[in-house]
Enzyme design. Structure first.
Site, short mmCIF file in Angstrom:
data_model
loop_
_atom_site.label_atom_id
_atom_site.label_comp_id
_atom_site.label_asym_id
_atom_site.label_seq_id
_atom_site.Cartn_x
_atom_site.Cartn_y
_atom_site.Cartn_z
N LYS A 1 0.82 -1.21 0.00
CA LYS A 1 0.00 0.00 0.00
C LYS A 1 0.86 1.26 0.00
O LYS A 1 0.60 2.20 -0.75
CB LYS A 1 -0.92 0.04 1.23
CG LYS A 1 -1.95 -1.07 1.29
CD LYS A 1 -2.93 -0.85 2.43
CE LYS A 1 -2.31 -0.84 3.81
NZ LYS A 1 -1.74 -2.12 4.26
N ARG B 1 11.59 -2.03 11.22
CA ARG B 1 10.53 -1.42 12.03
C ARG B 1 10.22 -2.33 13.20
O ARG B 1 10.19 -3.55 13.05
CB ARG B 1 9.28 -1.25 11.17
CG ARG B 1 9.03 0.19 10.80
CD ARG B 1 7.93 0.33 9.81
NE ARG B 1 6.68 -0.31 10.24
CZ ARG B 1 5.55 -0.25 9.54
NH1 ARG B 1 5.52 0.41 8.40
NH2 ARG B 1 4.47 -0.84 9.95
N ARG C 1 -0.15 -8.72 13.61
CA ARG C 1 -0.72 -7.75 12.66
C ARG C 1 -1.60 -8.44 11.63
O ARG C 1 -2.65 -7.93 11.24
CB ARG C 1 0.41 -6.98 11.96
CG ARG C 1 1.09 -5.99 12.91
CD ARG C 1 2.39 -5.49 12.33
NE ARG C 1 2.21 -4.67 11.17
CZ ARG C 1 3.16 -4.47 10.24
NH1 ARG C 1 4.34 -5.03 10.36
NH2 ARG C 1 2.91 -3.70 9.21
N ARG D 1 11.76 -6.45 5.16
CA ARG D 1 11.55 -5.01 5.01
C ARG D 1 12.53 -4.20 5.85
O ARG D 1 12.83 -4.55 6.99
CB ARG D 1 10.11 -4.69 5.41
CG ARG D 1 9.70 -3.28 5.06
CD ARG D 1 8.26 -3.21 4.79
NE ARG D 1 7.47 -3.17 6.01
CZ ARG D 1 6.18 -2.87 6.02
NH1 ARG D 1 5.55 -2.60 4.90
NH2 ARG D 1 5.51 -2.86 7.15
N ARG E 1 -9.65 0.64 8.68
CA ARG E 1 -9.16 -0.69 9.05
C ARG E 1 -10.14 -1.43 9.94
O ARG E 1 -9.86 -2.55 10.35
CB ARG E 1 -7.87 -0.52 9.82
CG ARG E 1 -6.66 -1.20 9.18
CD ARG E 1 -5.46 -0.52 9.74
NE ARG E 1 -4.29 -1.28 9.82
CZ ARG E 1 -3.10 -0.81 9.39
NH1 ARG E 1 -3.03 0.35 8.79
NH2 ARG E 1 -2.03 -1.50 9.57
#
Ligand code: AMP
Length: 224
Positions: free
Chosen positions: A14, A160, A171, A127, A89
């Protein structure tokens, strides 16, 4: 220009697609995750409980994100359209947004970035992020030019806090429990949802799919 809602699980791309869309369309990109991280970084009106929730992979309150988003989308910057990333969300957020859009005479297009579970896990564990400018990299699919350094400002890249495997699992569970039902809500309400395959193709190819869907939607609304 109509509002665009980029919808998808964590790791569906996204953020990357939102940046490409805003560069191409010249409209702002509002990411609730970025807004929250930014406020935490600056010790700004965010309680430690909110930061703890984010770090655990759980969602923060609807009230807080609704307020953050409203501040942005009612501002002058958003008058020519905007891209929402990571919002809504939950059903309560979707209802809140739809009510505001309907009251403002606006109709969004929802782009669902559909990605398989295994692809998501591989993406999220690889990531890396620049702590200064927020640029995202991936050790497998989008490595920086110099190992572990941001291409734009040379900062050392970080993982992160919510990209650890345990937090990723939480998540994704939060996504299944609270966010996936939002798609059904949009569909049942007869709002426009476009599904885009975002599994294996490079970001540029996925972007062209999104752009095609947005343009087709604009044409159909204008009778073209
Ligand atoms: P993101 O960068 O979009 O993956 O968001 C990172 C974290 O911020 C999420 O795991 C949540 O804790 C929080 N967050 C971001 N957007 C929302 C939202 N719309 N509703 C609730 N929590 C959110």
């Amino acid at each position: 220009m109509k509002p665009i809602v980029l919808f998808g699980s964590p790791g569906s791309g996204k953020g990357t697609q939102a940046k490409m869309l805003t560069d191409c369309l010249g409209v702002p990109h509002f990411s609730t995750g970025d807004m929250l991280r930014d406020r935490i970084r600056h010790g700004n009106q965010i309680s430690p409980m909110v930061a703890a929730k984010m770090h655990s992979g759980a969602l923060v309150s609807d009230e807080l994100v609704n307020q953050l988003v409203m501040e942005q989308i009612t501002g002058p910057e958003a008058s020519r359209g905007f891209v929402l990333d990571g919002y809504p969300r939950t059903l309560a957020q979707a209802e809140h947004l739809c009510k505001w859009l309907d009251g403002s005479g606006l109709r969004e297009v929802v782009i669902h970035l559909a990605v398989d579970y295994n692809v998501i896990i591989a993406r999220l564990t690889g990531r890396r992020m620049c702590p200064r400018c927020g640029t995202l990299y991936n050790v497998a699919s989008r490595p920086p030019r110099v190992d572990e350094q941001c291409d734009l400002d040379g900062q050392k890249l970080v993982i992160r806090e919510d990209d650890s495997e345990e937090v990723i699992r939480e998540r994704l569970a939060a996504y299944d429990r609270q966010t996936r039902p939002v798609l059904d809500y949009y569909r049942k309400a007869g709002r426009r949802v476009v599904q885009v395959d975002a599994n294996y193709d490079p970001p540029g190819v996925i972007f062209q799919r999104i752009r095609g869907a947005v343009e087709a939607d604009d044409c159909s609304k204008n009778g073209g």
